[in-house]
Scaffold this motif. Structure first.
Motif, mmCIF file in Angstrom:
data_model
loop_
_atom_site.group_PDB
_atom_site.id
_atom_site.type_symbol
_atom_site.label_atom_id
_atom_site.label_comp_id
_atom_site.label_asym_id
_atom_site.label_seq_id
_atom_site.Cartn_x
_atom_site.Cartn_y
_atom_site.Cartn_z
ATOM 1 N N PRO A 208 1.933 4.847 3.312
ATOM 2 C CA PRO A 208 0.690 5.250 2.635
ATOM 3 C C PRO A 208 -0.555 5.051 3.503
ATOM 4 O O PRO A 208 -1.542 5.772 3.363
ATOM 5 C CB PRO A 208 0.653 4.365 1.379
ATOM 6 N N GLN A 209 -0.469 4.087 4.438
ATOM 7 C CA GLN A 209 -1.644 3.818 5.288
ATOM 8 C C GLN A 209 -2.043 5.016 6.135
ATOM 9 O O GLN A 209 -3.186 5.124 6.575
ATOM 10 C CB GLN A 209 -1.407 2.563 6.154
ATOM 11 N N LYS A 210 -1.105 5.952 6.326
ATOM 12 C CA LYS A 210 -1.423 7.159 7.109
ATOM 13 C C LYS A 210 -2.456 8.038 6.400
ATOM 14 O O LYS A 210 -3.056 8.914 7.008
ATOM 15 C CB LYS A 210 -0.154 7.993 7.328
ATOM 16 N N LEU A 211 -2.610 7.825 5.106
ATOM 17 C CA LEU A 211 -3.534 8.674 4.345
ATOM 18 C C LEU A 211 -4.884 8.005 4.129
ATOM 19 O O LEU A 211 -5.757 8.554 3.468
ATOM 20 C CB LEU A 211 -2.909 9.020 2.981
ATOM 21 N N LYS A 212 -5.055 6.832 4.683
ATOM 22 C CA LYS A 212 -6.296 6.084 4.466
ATOM 23 C C LYS A 212 -7.514 6.830 4.992
ATOM 24 O O LYS A 212 -7.554 7.246 6.139
ATOM 25 C CB LYS A 212 -6.198 4.714 5.147
ATOM 26 N N GLY A 213 -8.492 6.978 4.109
ATOM 27 C CA GLY A 213 -9.769 7.551 4.509
ATOM 28 C C GLY A 213 -9.760 9.058 4.685
ATOM 29 O O GLY A 213 -10.774 9.655 5.024
#
Ligand SMILES: [Zn+2]
Length: 293
Positions: free
Chosen positions: A282-287
């Motif tokens: 999920p961190q790949k979609l941050k921001g």
């Protein structure tokens, strides 16, 4: 983060047509996020606006989800179920009893050009013979939440929309009220949905607060747009994915979401979804606010 045994997420499509690529992405993100947290993934048919329901669309959506390897872990609920309507009516009554509601006879034409409802009907005795909606009095406080994808957010609903409708002129309950009641009754711990709905969060947090319901976590993922920067939606005539090949379509969705896809042999759809869950980052979609399709 969460108690892994209790994570519950949901995918809540409106049955106004079949799934298109944008809504498939929503299903995949919420599914992977739930399963990667060892949680349950629930499907809810959001047909609270009965006037927009397309007959048979619910069945088609469920069939398409199944074809893509996604199945609700609990029986699917419909907002038009008498039980659900009773739950909304009960929440509505609570708000009335707290003296937080008032009837509003304003027409769309009167309110044209105003972003935030000016409170016109709040202090006046309106003629209840006239068609009227029911508004919820809001407070001036800001609602803050740490969004999984979009980071820290703050929403002031007084400035954003003012007192908002919870019951429509035609007597149907509004989306905002139905959603918080459903999320609480279904024990949803994290609401995963597109960034285009993020501005509803303050209103929903306020409703949770006054109805004494738990506040879930929020995760608003980037919206999928076409090259003209229009959100893929039924309104934009985004193509239904009914007849698309699930494997290639899922792979394309995962790539757009910057997730890994299996490189060698072609797995079954179930194996592909299992791979997506195991490799979910999920961190790949941050921001990220939007992704061009
Ligand atoms: Zn009014």
């Amino acid at each position: 983060m969460f108690d892994a045994n209790h994570y519950r997420g949901r995918f809540a499509p409106s049955p106004t047509g079949d799934l298109h690529f944008g809504s498939l992405v929503a299903a995949i993100v919420s599914y992977c996020q739930a399963k990667a947290n060892n949680g349950q993934w629930l499907v809810r048919i959001e047909d609270v606006d009965e006037t927009r329901v397309v007959e048979g669309a619910d069945k088609q959506i469920i069939k398409t989800l199944r074809r893509f390897g996604m199945e609700s872990d609990l029986p699917i609920i419909y907002q038009t179920d008498p039980d659900r309507k009773a739950a909304y009516a009960s929440a509505f009554k609570n708000l009335e009893q707290m003296n937080l509601t008032y009837p509003c006879v304003c027409t769309r034409a009167i309110l044209k050009g105003t972003d935030s409802y000016p409170g016109t009907c709040k202090e006046t005795q309106v003629d209840l013979e006239l068609p009227h909606s029911v508004r919820l009095k809001v407070s001036g406080e800001s609602f803050r939440f740490a969004d999984l994808f979009q980071g820290h957010q703050s929403q002031n609903i007084q400035q954003q929309c003012g007192d908002f409708n919870i019951k429509r002129k035609d007597g149907l309950f509004c989306y905002q009220l139905a959603v918080v009641v459903d999320d609480a009754d279904q024990g949803i711990t994290e609401v995963v949905r597109g960034i285009d709905i993020m501005d509803s969060t303050g209103r929903q947090m306020y409703l949770n607060q006054v109805l004494n319901l738990p506040q879930p976590q929020y995760a608003h993922f980037p919206v999928i747009t076409n090259v003209l920067n229009n959100k893929l939606s039924k309104q934009n005539h985004a193509k239904a994915i009914t007849s698309e090949d699930p494997f290639n379509t899922t792979k394309m969705a995962l790539k757009l979401l910057q997730q890994e896809v299996p490189v060698l042999n072609r797995p079954s759809q179930a194996e592909l979804m299992a791979f997506a869950v195991t490799h979910w980052q999920p961190q790949k979609l941050k921001g990220i606010e939007s992704i061009v399709y």
